[in-house]
Scaffold this motif. Sequence first.
Motif, PDB file in Angstrom:
ATOM      1  N   ALA A 354      32.054  75.904 -28.997  1.00  0.00           N
ATOM      2  CA  ALA A 354      32.106  75.288 -27.645  1.00  0.00           C
ATOM      3  C   ALA A 354      32.410  76.185 -26.677  1.00  0.00           C
ATOM      4  N   LEU A 355      32.353  75.587 -25.324  1.00  0.00           N
ATOM      5  CA  LEU A 355      32.759  76.310 -23.977  1.00  0.00           C
ATOM      6  C   LEU A 355      34.139  76.328 -23.869  1.00  0.00           C
ATOM      7  N   SER A 356      34.769  75.082 -23.708  1.00  0.00           N
ATOM      8  CA  SER A 356      36.179  74.694 -23.469  1.00  0.00           C
ATOM      9  C   SER A 356      37.069  75.381 -24.806  1.00  0.00           C
ATOM     10  N   ARG A 357      38.150  75.736 -24.415  1.00  0.00           N
ATOM     11  CA  ARG A 357      38.993  75.953 -25.725  1.00  0.00           C
ATOM     12  C   ARG A 357      40.540  75.866 -25.233  1.00  0.00           C
ATOM     13  N   ARG A 358      41.404  75.790 -26.099  1.00  0.00           N
ATOM     14  CA  ARG A 358      42.702  75.698 -26.062  1.00  0.00           C
ATOM     15  C   ARG A 358      43.522  76.806 -26.051  1.00  0.00           C
ATOM     16  N   PHE A 359      44.855  76.818 -25.631  1.00  0.00           N
ATOM     17  CA  PHE A 359      45.492  78.157 -25.524  1.00  0.00           C
ATOM     18  C   PHE A 359      46.296  78.148 -26.882  1.00  0.00           C
TER      19      PHE A 359
END
Length: 497
Positions: A354-359
Amino acid sequence: MGTLNINHELDDQIFNTINPLDPEEFRRQGHKIVNFLADYYQSIEQYPVCSQVNPGYLQKIVPNSAPNNPESLDKILKDVERDIIPGLTHWQSPNFFAYFPSSGSTAGFLGEMLSVGFNVVGFNLISSPAATELESIVMDWFGKMLNLPNCFLFASGGGGVLQGTTCEAMLCTIVAARDQMLRKISRENFGKLVAAHIAGIDPGNFRVIPTIKANEYTLCPKSLRLAILNDLKEGNVPLFLCATIGTTSTTSVDPLRLLCEIAKEFGIWVHVDAAYAGSACICPEFQVFLDGVENANSFSLNAHKWFFSTLDCCCLWVKDPSALTNALSTNPECLRNKVTELNQVIDYKDWQIALSRRFRALKLWLVLRSYGVTNLRNLIRSHVNMAKHFEGLIAMDKRFEIFVPRKLAMVCFRISPLVLSQVSTKFDDEKEVNMFNTKLVESINSCGKLYLTHGVVGGTYIIRFAIGASLTHYRHVDVAWKVIQDHANAMLNQGYV
Ligand SMILES: *Cc1c(COP(=O)(O)O)cnc(C)c1O
């Protein structure tokens, strides 16, 4: 030109009635949820461990559509208690021994809270430098704790990344291996790549190499070589090998060093899947499982399984990050920036699907810092010791047999076929033995006092008892064993057979 017809007053009114991120409301309601969860953990043993609801139960009790008007948190929490909790299987219960654990912890929860609270989207360095930098740092910390060879650490040209799940980590590495291979051989050979079909590889080119009991269900190097030679003979290109440290059914540990040597000979990418058992390798006494990992290409473990980091937190290390980024990088115009272009920085979007990612790194950071390496090791050891204890209890009851030697905190056992065959000749049939053990597990789980699950290896149904829920203590193990014995007694005596 159209007329602007904006009702500022109405907008202000909405903002005053429902500010979705009002700090004081956040504080008030946040405390309520923390209290609610603390009460839940405190009373968790009162619920049946495995949910007893029937499929479709919820549809029958909730409204048909979303409410038009706001409802209070108190009312919602009441519904959680009444409608949702009965439909939960309580993974945090100390009497949860099913699958593998999903070990929760205060530190993991708080780290998750911080991460969700900041709610940043760290696809590249500039989108939140701390998210990227902390991730690289904790991955190196964790790698050192596992005594991973330096080649997997950033300092030596390797590196780690946090993914959601093992399946994602595996897909990323297969794609990396595929593209690396396609740069060596021509694209026309794509159809000949042998691995797993999800990366566009023909399902017919996915090999499952059988394992046997005599080898404790580990992948035999000889069988691997045979499978490779067979494929080569047919003009196929062996691409990717997944070796497992701690298999799901029996926590078997594949002979990594020997497998890697063979794979290396044929230029095959080796991924080491240590989803469950990897966490234990922070203890020096278990690091022998990783012997030979320096010859693998990638290694992953699920910190959300047995490392007190709530779902999801899969740690993936690779020796050659460029293999990943060559296969997975994207450069949409909207993300172009000077930092990326002028510096050689990590843009983690290029290490994942994916492009988005969590911290996610915050969570791991909190776990590591709040407990410290010594305590983390001792927690893992305490689970292993409880499993040893459970194994000892089984060994004292001759009606049961331990099916494969215990490696970590999971014990595989069943009612002994010998004992059953003395009860009735029908148990000379392995299927009947399997059926008896199946019914035993169903009987135990339906009483709600504990939850365990099964595996099938080489046609044999085995009962798995996996210890690792953070609240589990010796007394829970003892009670669980008593319950298992009671159900076995009932079935053996009440003429089930
Ligand atoms: C749990 C597990 C998986 C699956 O992990 P996901 O994170 O759910 O994809 C894969 N391999 C092994 C050995 C496991 O124990």
